[in-house]
Design an enzyme around this catalytic site. Structure first.
Site, PDB file in Angstrom:
ATOM      1  N   LYS A 159     -14.087  25.099  24.612  1.00  0.00           N
ATOM      2  CA  LYS A 159     -13.326  23.890  24.295  1.00  0.00           C
ATOM      3  C   LYS A 159     -12.530  23.564  25.556  1.00  0.00           C
ATOM      4  O   LYS A 159     -11.381  23.983  25.709  1.00  0.00           O
ATOM      5  CB  LYS A 159     -12.423  24.123  23.078  1.00  0.00           C
ATOM      6  CG  LYS A 159     -13.197  24.083  21.767  1.00  0.00           C
ATOM      7  CD  LYS A 159     -12.310  24.310  20.569  1.00  0.00           C
ATOM      8  CE  LYS A 159     -11.354  23.179  20.254  1.00  0.00           C
ATOM      9  NZ  LYS A 159     -11.992  21.974  19.685  1.00  0.00           N
TER      10      LYS A 159
HETATM   11  N1  PMP Z   1     -17.727  20.360  18.153  1.00  0.00           N
HETATM   12  C1  PMP Z   1     -16.711  19.984  18.930  1.00  0.00           C
HETATM   13  C2  PMP Z   1     -16.995  19.227  20.166  1.00  0.00           C
HETATM   14  C3  PMP Z   1     -15.397  20.311  18.571  1.00  0.00           C
HETATM   15  O1  PMP Z   1     -14.376  19.935  19.337  1.00  0.00           O
HETATM   16  C4  PMP Z   1     -15.141  21.010  17.369  1.00  0.00           C
HETATM   17  C5  PMP Z   1     -13.733  21.329  16.949  1.00  0.00           C
HETATM   18  N2  PMP Z   1     -13.307  22.524  17.495  1.00  0.00           N
HETATM   19  C6  PMP Z   1     -16.242  21.390  16.591  1.00  0.00           C
HETATM   20  C7  PMP Z   1     -17.525  21.047  17.003  1.00  0.00           C
HETATM   21  C8  PMP Z   1     -16.038  22.200  15.326  1.00  0.00           C
HETATM   22  O2  PMP Z   1     -15.631  23.490  15.671  1.00  0.00           O
HETATM   23  P1  PMP Z   1     -14.729  24.364  14.700  1.00  0.00           P
HETATM   24  O3  PMP Z   1     -15.437  24.421  13.411  1.00  0.00           O
HETATM   25  O4  PMP Z   1     -14.660  25.683  15.365  1.00  0.00           O
HETATM   26  O5  PMP Z   1     -13.418  23.682  14.594  1.00  0.00           O
END
Ligand code: PMP
Length: 304
Positions: free
Chosen positions: A157
């Site tokens: 991220k």
């Molecule tokens: N894809 C992206 C680009 C994201 O920013 C997120 C949010 N973190 C997700 C998918 C979903 O990830 P998570 O379930 O870990 O929040």
């Protein structure tokens, strides 16, 4: 927003947390963050953070990908997230750890620059509004392409990478939709601006493999829940037209939880309403985050 911040090992007040306009990460986007949620238990007797360890592990992996150290142990960073929730007094909250480079100097050379870790939290009830969890949202396939894995890594991220998602989301909003679906460089479905995507066809769940999307923690939870419900889950390339002909579609992510998609490019998905399988997975997920299900109790870390 909460007044409690944790910065480099100390709890501080909001007023002490401001950064200079010459902050390196503000200029070049080289930083990394997490998005984590806490929830009150179903009987309101306690508050827990959902999948704290997995989020913290991903934060450390994001830091490694951008070659910026975290000057704290995993345990310290997990304790700090529990600590900001405890001190804020919030129950259903969103937690944001952020690794950044400060204003020691600008320029693209990051050698020997100190890294900083900030953690804060706030009340963020529902990303698309409470009604969207039932009614679903209208989305468009974006004209922006999800970044190629070798131009901006997709397993972390990384702050600067979010320009792609913000622009796709903003384009979708300006065109009357609530969210965007981004395709990868080869034209296959990647994910939403900040959420993973699942398609349901003939009782099977299908989601893009992890080449061009984030390894979402909600995605992992959905796969586990679906398998526990005896549903088949396939990870494979998805074409754009499969979105139009899906029986059900939903986004998943920490912020959006499980949000049904009711139309893509103004074409109704299935009946145009939340489907049965989506409802079942959503309910199981919402029960899990609130500690209603013993099966998933190890996903929760209790706040003192
Ligand atoms: N894809 C992206 C680009 C994201 O920013 C997120 C949010 N973190 C997700 C998918 C979903 O990830 P998570 O379930 O870990 O929040």
């Amino acid at each position: 927003m909460s007044n409690t911040y944790w910065l480099n090992g100390k709890y501080i007040q909001k007023e002490e947390a401001y950064v200079s306009p010459l902050t390196h990460t503000l200029h070049y986007g080289l930083g990394a963050f997490e998005g984590v949620r806490s929830y009150a238990s179903h009987d309101e007797s306690s508050v827990s953070i959902f999948r704290l360890q997995e989020h913290t592990e991903r934060l450390f992996e994001s830091a490694k990908i951008i070659n910026v150290d975290i000057n704290h142990s995993m345990e310290e960073v997990m304790d700090a997230q529990l600590g900001v929730i405890e001190k804020s007094g919030l129950k259903d909250a969103y937690i944001r750890p952020l690794i950044y480079l400060n204003d020691e100097r600008l320029g693209l050379d990051i050698d020997d620059m100190n890294s900083h870790l900030m953690i804060s939290c706030w009340d963020w009830p529902s990303y698309f509004g409470a009604e969207a969890l039932e009614a679903g949202i209208d989305v468009m396939v974006s004209s922006f392409t999800r970044q190629f894995p070798n131009s901006l890594m997709t397993k972390g991220k990384i702050s600067g990478g979010y320009v792609n998602g913000v622009m796709a989301h903003d384009q979708a909003k300006r065109n009357g939709y609530q969210e965007a679906i981004l395709l990868d460089t080869n034209g296959f479905v990647a994910e939403g601006s900040g959420q993973n995507i699942f398609l349901i066809k003939k009782g099977k769940l299908i989601t893009p493999e992890l080449t061009c999307c984030l390894n979402g923690i909600t995605r992992r939870s959905v796969i586990k829940i679906a398998k526990d419900l005896d549903l088949d889950v396939l990870e494979r390339q998805i074409t754009r037209d499969e979105l139009y002909t899906a029986d059900e579609l939903f986004f998943c992510g920490t912020a959006v939880e499980i949000t049904p998609i009711k139309s893509v490019d103004k074409i109704n998905v299935g009946s145009g309403h939340r489907g049965d399988i989506t409802s079942k997975i959503q309910q199981t997920y919402l029960d899990a985050v609130r500690g209603k299900s013993d099966k998933y109790s190890d996903w929760l870390s209790k706040v003192k």
